[in-house]
Design an enzyme around this catalytic site. Structure first.
Site, short mmCIF file in Angstrom:
data_model
loop_
_atom_site.label_atom_id
_atom_site.label_comp_id
_atom_site.label_asym_id
_atom_site.label_seq_id
_atom_site.Cartn_x
_atom_site.Cartn_y
_atom_site.Cartn_z
N THR A 1 -11.84 12.95 -34.19
CA THR A 1 -10.95 11.83 -33.90
C THR A 1 -11.70 10.65 -33.32
OG1 THR A 1 -10.38 12.36 -31.60
CG2 THR A 1 -9.20 13.56 -33.32
N ASP B 1 -6.56 6.97 -30.21
CA ASP B 1 -6.91 6.24 -29.00
C ASP B 1 -6.42 7.12 -27.85
OD1 ASP B 1 -6.88 4.68 -26.68
OD2 ASP B 1 -6.33 2.85 -27.73
N ASN C 1 -14.27 14.44 -25.22
CA ASN C 1 -15.59 13.80 -25.20
C ASN C 1 -15.53 12.29 -25.05
OD1 ASN C 1 -18.59 13.44 -26.00
ND2 ASN C 1 -17.47 12.38 -27.64
N SER D 1 -17.80 15.97 -18.59
CA SER D 1 -17.82 15.25 -17.34
C SER D 1 -19.18 14.56 -17.22
CB SER D 1 -17.56 16.21 -16.17
OG SER D 1 -17.57 15.53 -14.94
N TYR E 1 -16.89 4.86 -12.41
CA TYR E 1 -17.21 5.97 -13.30
C TYR E 1 -17.13 7.30 -12.55
CZ TYR E 1 -19.88 8.61 -16.82
OH TYR E 1 -20.30 9.52 -17.77
N LYS F 1 -14.79 10.65 -13.01
CA LYS F 1 -15.38 11.96 -13.29
C LYS F 1 -15.12 12.96 -12.17
CE LYS F 1 -17.17 11.01 -17.33
NZ LYS F 1 -16.64 11.66 -18.56
N THR G 1 -27.93 9.08 -25.69
CA THR G 1 -26.70 8.73 -26.39
C THR G 1 -26.52 7.21 -26.35
OG1 THR G 1 -25.29 8.84 -24.43
CG2 THR G 1 -25.71 10.91 -25.59
#
Length: 281
Positions: free
Chosen positions: A34, A57, A84, A135, A149, A153, A184
């Site tokens: 997705t 979304d 994710n 996480s 952030y 988390k 990433t």
């Protein structure tokens, strides 16, 4: 679909999500991939018989319900949910606008909450399932420049730890993944909103930090493809770990945090232990 595990992966159009989908497919599983932009997901993953691409979304409950319905319609069930999708609002707390701070929480905490809420009735009916939530070491230990952030988390960590015993009676397990620095797209402009210096006291350090972190992008030590394969391996276990520190740097973060907590527990042990009512002694 009686002999395949069905994975449902959010944020599958780029970054670690792509590697997780590829690893799951390579292991012989079926995957619902997705993303907000389905063209991007298809471009990243191509097409396969056991792959279904669905728009999602994660901040929109109606999207989550529709995506889950499409997954069940195609494959009959959902065995593994991988939360994710996420992003990163960097900056010192005072330089983050209230709107940006709230937006960070909406995506990185309430996004997984929304998707999990849509999937749980399916897993309860099946009496089995695994909820994997990506996480961060930023959810184990806070640091400067990541207040929004880490707030999200840390929230994810507490939510999943509390959810775990609630859903265990229905055969549903959970796993938190705390990656360290992996190569990433998290530090790219597509995933990170960088702060604009707005307060003189922070301005110089903001500029230095942004420059340094942008310089790390693409040079992080962790290999997301290896993380993805490890995740697929752990997900196949009868009892996956509640937390998986992914990367040697993540293990160091866990160990340092445990030392800090132990020291803090002992720092004022006598005072802390003296707070009961006298009649409770």
């Amino acid at each position: 679909m009686t002999n395949k595990t069905v994975w449902f992966v959010t944020g599958a159009g780029r970054g670690m999500g792509v590697d997780i989908v590829k690893a799951a497919l390579a292991a012989g599983h079926a995957v619902v991939a997705t993303g907000r932009n389905t063209d991007g997901v298809v471009s990243a993953l191509g097409k396969a018989d056991d792959l279904l691409v669905v728009k999602l979304d994660i901040t929109r409950p109606q999207d989550a319900q529709a995506a889950v319905a499409a997954a069940v319609n195609r494959f009959g069930r959902i065995d593994v949910l991988v939360n994710n999708a996420g992003n990163f609002y960097a900056g010192f707390f005072e330089e983050l606008s209230p709107e940006d701070f709230r937006a960070q929480i909406e995506t990185n905490l309430f996004g997984p909450v929304i998707v999990t809420r849509a999937v749980l009735p399916i897993m309860r009916a099946q009496r089995r399932g695994l909820i994997v939530t990506i996480s961060s070491t930023g959810g184990i230990s806070g640091q400067a420049f990541v207040s929004a952030y880490s707030a999200a988390k840390f929230g994810v960590e507490g939510w999943i730890e509390s959810l775990t015993p609630e859903v265990a009676p229905f055969g549903i397990r959970t796993m938190l993944v705390e990656p360290g620095f992996f190569r990433t797209e998290l530090l790219t402009d597509d995933s990170t909103k960088w702060p604009i210096p707005s307060i003189d006291d922070y301005a110089e350090q903001t500029r230095k930090t942004v420059t340094a972190w942008k310089g790390m992008s693409g040079l992080q030590g962790g290999d997301p493809a290896k993380l993805a394969r490890g995740l697929v391996q752990l997900a196949s276990q009868a009892e996956p770990p509640l937390r998986w520190p992914a990367g040697a740097d993540a293990i160091e973060t866990f160990e340092e945090k445990s030392r800090e907590l132990h020291a803090q527990a002992n720092a004022y042990r006598a005072l802390s232990s003296s707070l009961a009512h006298d009649d409770a002694k």
